[in-house]
Write a protein that holds these residues in place. Structure first.
Motif, mmCIF file in Angstrom:
data_model
loop_
_atom_site.group_PDB
_atom_site.id
_atom_site.type_symbol
_atom_site.label_atom_id
_atom_site.label_comp_id
_atom_site.label_asym_id
_atom_site.label_seq_id
_atom_site.Cartn_x
_atom_site.Cartn_y
_atom_site.Cartn_z
ATOM 1 N N LEU A 43 0.825 -1.211 0.000
ATOM 2 C CA LEU A 43 0.000 0.000 0.000
ATOM 3 C C LEU A 43 0.859 1.260 0.000
ATOM 4 O O LEU A 43 0.537 2.245 -0.678
ATOM 5 N N ALA A 44 1.950 1.245 0.757
ATOM 6 C CA ALA A 44 2.823 2.421 0.807
ATOM 7 C C ALA A 44 3.417 2.724 -0.559
ATOM 8 O O ALA A 44 3.465 3.883 -0.992
ATOM 9 N N HIS A 45 3.871 1.688 -1.265
ATOM 10 C CA HIS A 45 4.438 1.904 -2.597
ATOM 11 C C HIS A 45 3.363 2.330 -3.599
ATOM 12 O O HIS A 45 3.608 3.176 -4.465
ATOM 13 N N LEU A 46 2.179 1.742 -3.490
ATOM 14 C CA LEU A 46 1.079 2.163 -4.362
ATOM 15 C C LEU A 46 0.732 3.633 -4.121
ATOM 16 O O LEU A 46 0.537 4.402 -5.071
ATOM 17 N N GLY A 47 0.648 4.022 -2.856
ATOM 18 C CA GLY A 47 0.325 5.408 -2.535
ATOM 19 C C GLY A 47 1.366 6.380 -3.047
ATOM 20 O O GLY A 47 1.031 7.449 -3.570
ATOM 21 N N LEU A 48 2.638 6.009 -2.917
ATOM 22 C CA LEU A 48 3.699 6.878 -3.428
ATOM 23 C C LEU A 48 3.598 7.014 -4.943
ATOM 24 O O LEU A 48 3.762 8.105 -5.497
ATOM 25 N N GLY A 49 3.305 5.905 -5.622
ATOM 26 C CA GLY A 49 3.149 5.961 -7.071
ATOM 27 C C GLY A 49 1.980 6.831 -7.488
ATOM 28 O O GLY A 49 2.076 7.614 -8.444
ATOM 29 N N VAL A 50 0.864 6.720 -6.775
ATOM 30 C CA VAL A 50 -0.310 7.548 -7.077
ATOM 31 C C VAL A 50 0.016 9.026 -6.877
ATOM 32 O O VAL A 50 -0.348 9.881 -7.693
ATOM 33 N N PHE A 51 0.711 9.339 -5.783
ATOM 34 C CA PHE A 51 1.099 10.733 -5.524
ATOM 35 C C PHE A 51 2.000 11.276 -6.625
ATOM 36 O O PHE A 51 1.806 12.402 -7.111
ATOM 37 N N VAL A 52 2.995 10.494 -7.036
ATOM 38 C CA VAL A 52 3.926 10.950 -8.076
ATOM 39 C C VAL A 52 3.191 11.176 -9.396
ATOM 40 O O VAL A 52 3.436 12.170 -10.098
ATOM 41 N N LEU A 53 2.274 10.274 -9.746
ATOM 42 C CA LEU A 53 1.490 10.468 -10.968
ATOM 43 C C LEU A 53 0.698 11.770 -10.912
ATOM 44 O O LEU A 53 0.686 12.556 -11.870
ATOM 45 N N GLY A 54 0.027 12.001 -9.791
ATOM 46 C CA GLY A 54 -0.754 13.223 -9.654
ATOM 47 C C GLY A 54 0.107 14.467 -9.737
ATOM 48 O O GLY A 54 -0.248 15.442 -10.411
ATOM 49 N N ALA A 55 1.265 14.448 -9.060
ATOM 50 C CA ALA A 55 2.147 15.613 -9.070
ATOM 51 C C ALA A 55 2.689 15.887 -10.471
ATOM 52 O O ALA A 55 2.773 17.047 -10.905
ATOM 53 N N CYS A 56 3.049 14.834 -11.195
ATOM 54 C CA CYS A 56 3.595 15.012 -12.548
ATOM 55 C C CYS A 56 2.545 15.562 -13.508
ATOM 56 O O CYS A 56 2.811 16.500 -14.266
ATOM 57 N N PHE A 57 1.353 14.990 -13.489
ATOM 58 C CA PHE A 57 0.303 15.464 -14.388
ATOM 59 C C PHE A 57 -0.128 16.880 -14.024
ATOM 60 O O PHE A 57 -0.339 17.718 -14.904
ATOM 61 N N GLU A 58 -0.262 17.156 -12.724
ATOM 62 C CA GLU A 58 -0.700 18.482 -12.295
ATOM 63 C C GLU A 58 0.317 19.546 -12.694
ATOM 64 O O GLU A 58 -0.044 20.652 -13.104
ATOM 65 N N PHE A 171 -3.662 14.164 -3.125
ATOM 66 C CA PHE A 171 -4.203 13.978 -1.777
ATOM 67 C C PHE A 171 -4.524 12.503 -1.502
ATOM 68 O O PHE A 171 -4.403 12.044 -0.367
ATOM 69 N N VAL A 172 -4.918 11.774 -2.543
ATOM 70 C CA VAL A 172 -5.256 10.360 -2.366
ATOM 71 C C VAL A 172 -4.002 9.539 -2.072
ATOM 72 O O VAL A 172 -4.016 8.640 -1.218
ATOM 73 N N GLY A 173 -2.900 9.851 -2.774
ATOM 74 C CA GLY A 173 -1.663 9.091 -2.596
ATOM 75 C C GLY A 173 -1.175 9.051 -1.155
ATOM 76 O O GLY A 173 -0.946 7.963 -0.597
ATOM 77 N N PRO A 174 -1.002 10.206 -0.493
ATOM 78 C CA PRO A 174 -0.575 10.170 0.912
ATOM 79 C C PRO A 174 -1.561 9.437 1.814
ATOM 80 O O PRO A 174 -1.156 8.823 2.805
ATOM 81 N N GLY A 175 -2.850 9.498 1.482
ATOM 82 C CA GLY A 175 -3.830 8.754 2.270
ATOM 83 C C GLY A 175 -3.596 7.254 2.186
ATOM 84 O O GLY A 175 -3.694 6.533 3.193
ATOM 85 N N ILE A 176 -3.275 6.777 0.974
ATOM 86 C CA ILE A 176 -2.981 5.349 0.802
ATOM 87 C C ILE A 176 -1.700 4.984 1.545
ATOM 88 O O ILE A 176 -1.605 3.919 2.174
ATOM 89 N N MET A 177 -0.695 5.873 1.488
ATOM 90 C CA MET A 177 0.552 5.608 2.218
ATOM 91 C C MET A 177 0.302 5.535 3.724
ATOM 92 O O MET A 177 0.856 4.673 4.418
ATOM 93 N N ALA A 178 -0.515 6.454 4.229
ATOM 94 C CA ALA A 178 -0.825 6.434 5.663
ATOM 95 C C ALA A 178 -1.552 5.149 6.044
ATOM 96 O O ALA A 178 -1.281 4.555 7.099
#
Length: 202
Positions: A43-58, A171-178
């Protein structure tokens, strides 16, 4: 990078469960038998990946536009547009404000009606802007109402708009990491190992 992190986490999970190499029953048995520490890491790695995707696209695909608009004016922002329908005075508990009433369109279809405000606090002499946010799936449209001006003898207002694709993932990525951290901490094996380590040090 984000896709690589997500793919790596899923591949690791597949290796642990022998997905597509063992029978479905065997893979399911392994999946349900995974320790919580393993789930937390995934879950931590998935959350980090989701966060990075969001940051890059944004960061890479966001759009910005600013223009002074009279009532009835239109602001274009890529395939989006905003129409300023009205400006109304608002009395708050400790502030006075101008509230913009706008309609946001994607093509010809209205998607939301943002209501940004520009507030003045008499006690402190401060002026602030209250951003209106329209959420469309995982995308965000931010609208800011600026100061009032005069143009050709009529009042106009500075309107700024920002379209941030995939911003919700930030915002979703850090939630998954937590969540992954909580799941890992709930693993009894890790708590026992930490206790034995403290006893050995003592």
């Amino acid at each position: 990078m984000g896709a690589w992190l997500i793919l790596g986490a899923l591949v690791e999970l597949g290796e642990r469960t022998r997905a597509f190499r063992a029978s479905a029953a065997e893979s399911w048995r392994r999946l349900t038998g995974l320790p919580r520490g393993a789930w937390g890491m995934t879950l931590a790695h998935l959350g980090l990946g989701v966060f990075v995707l969001g940051a890059c696209f944004e960061t890479g695909w966001k759009l910005e536009a600013a223009e002074t608009l009279p009532v009835g004016g239109r602001l274009s922002l890529g395939e989006y547009s905003l129409v300023l329908d009205d400006i109304r005075g608002v009395e708050g508990p400790n502030y006075e404000a101008e509230r913009g009433q706008l309609r946001a369109f994607k093509g010809e279809r209205q998607i939301c009606a943002p209501r940004p405000e520009r507030r003045f606090y008499p006690a402190g002499g401060q002026t602030t802007s209250e951003v209106a946010i329209c959420t469309r799936g995982i995308d965000h449209l931010y609208v800011v109402l600026g100061e009032r001006r005069e143009a050709a003898g009529q009042p106009v207002w500075l309107v700024r708009a920002y379209w941030n694709p995939w911003a919700l993932l930030i915002f979703v990525g850090p939630g998954i990491m937590a969540l992954g951290g909580v799941v890992s901490l709930s693993d009894r094996r890790l708590r026992l190992a930490a206790g034995r380590k403290r006893e050995a040090v003592a």
